[in-house]
Every structure is written in structure tokens, then in C-alpha cells.
Design a protein around this motif. Structure first.
Motif, short mmCIF file in Angstrom:
data_model
loop_
_atom_site.label_atom_id
_atom_site.label_comp_id
_atom_site.label_asym_id
_atom_site.label_seq_id
_atom_site.Cartn_x
_atom_site.Cartn_y
_atom_site.Cartn_z
N HIS A 68 0.87 -1.18 0.00
CA HIS A 68 0.00 0.00 0.00
C HIS A 68 0.90 1.23 0.00
O HIS A 68 1.35 1.69 1.05
CB HIS A 68 -0.90 -0.02 1.24
N SER A 72 -4.36 5.41 4.76
CA SER A 72 -5.35 5.83 3.78
C SER A 72 -5.82 7.26 4.09
O SER A 72 -6.07 7.59 5.25
CB SER A 72 -6.54 4.86 3.83
N ASP A 116 -1.44 4.27 -4.97
CA ASP A 116 -2.09 3.50 -3.91
C ASP A 116 -1.58 2.07 -3.73
O ASP A 116 -1.53 1.58 -2.63
CB ASP A 116 -3.61 3.49 -4.07
#
Length: 148
Positions: free
Chosen positions: A5, A22, A45
Motif C-alpha cells: 500500500h 489511507s 495506492d
């Protein structure tokens, strides 16, 4: 190959790996590096990291290549590059957390290799400039680079 991520851009054929929680500003920081400094998207991402020889290479998973999520606008198609050697890791930290003024050199270990690591507040106006400066000097200042 490790899928993590993180977002990633290339600047002068040097990969910059940007990671954080996030919503922390990874895509926004990539967009500013692209729009203001001529960086090129590698991945947004999700990044695929692979150690080849002594180099960590970055690419985007096939389903998101050339795509950048621009919050409030949508998914934008962007020029992209792949298999770029990584040169710097950038950890996005919360805006209320303190960043050391003169940090000791740090490393980010990933996929069997490691990269110089800096910590950034993503939405500071100077964040892209700090990243490019760290890239030029190889990460954080050390005791020998007192005037870096």
C-alpha cells in the motif's frame, strides 16, 4: 514481487516511494510532484516492489497502471513509467506529529532491500521540495553534512 500500500513517482529516473495511512495525502503529493516538478507516475495506492540485483524496482499492478485518484475530481489517466529503480522512501505522518529538525539517517526495509527514509507532512506547501532535496542528497542529513 511484493505488492504494498504505497504510491510511487519517478523524478529524473529515480523512484520515490510514498507510504502512509489511507487518506494521508499520498495521491495528492504525487499529483503535486507531477504537476509542479515534472515527476512521472509509477503507481498510485498500490505499488509492486521487486529486488533485482541490488536495486529495488517499482511498478504498478496492471489494473491501475496510468491511473491516479484525485480526490474531489475522480480517476485521472496519466502518463506512467515502470520498473524504475527506487531511490527514496517517504513516510507521510499526521500533521499534528512532530518531525525532527535534524534527523539521523533512517532506512526503510522492503522486499529484501532498503532505501533512505524521510518523514513528511503531506499537505505542507514545501513537501514536494523537501522530497526532491532529500533525493538529491541521498536521504536525511548525517553528522558530516551539517550544512546540507
Amino acid at each position: 514481487m511484493l505488492n504494498i500500500h504505497a504510491s510511487c513517482v519517478a523524478w529524473q529516473n529515480q523512484g520515490i516511494l510514498i507510504f502512509g495511512p489511507s487518506g494521508a495525502g499520498k495521491s495528492d503529493l504525487c499529483l503535486r510532484l507531477i504537476a509542479e516538478h515534472g515527476a512521472v507516475l509509477i503507481a498510485d495506492d498500490r505499488s509492486e516492489i521487486e529486488l533485482k540485483g541490488e536495486k529495488l524496482l517499482a511498478a504498478a499492478p496492471a489494473n491501475i497502471r496510468g491511473k491516479l485518484e484525485v480526490r474531489g475530481v475522480g480517476i485521472a489517466d496519466m502518463p506512467f513509467v515502470s520498473d524504475i529503480p527506487l531511490a527514496l522512501a517517504v513516510q507521510i505522518v499526521p500533521p499534528d506529529s512532530e518531525i525532527e529538525r535534524l534527523p539521523l539517517p533512517q532506512r526503510y526495509k522492503v522486499a529484501g532491500g532498503s532505501l533512505p527514509l524521510i518523514k513528511i507532512h503531506a499537505f505542507e506547501a514545501s513537501a514536494p521540495a523537501k522530497i526532491l532535496l532529500a533525493l538529491k542528497i541521498g536521504g536525511t542529513c548525517d553528522e558530516k553534512q551539517q550544512a546540507c
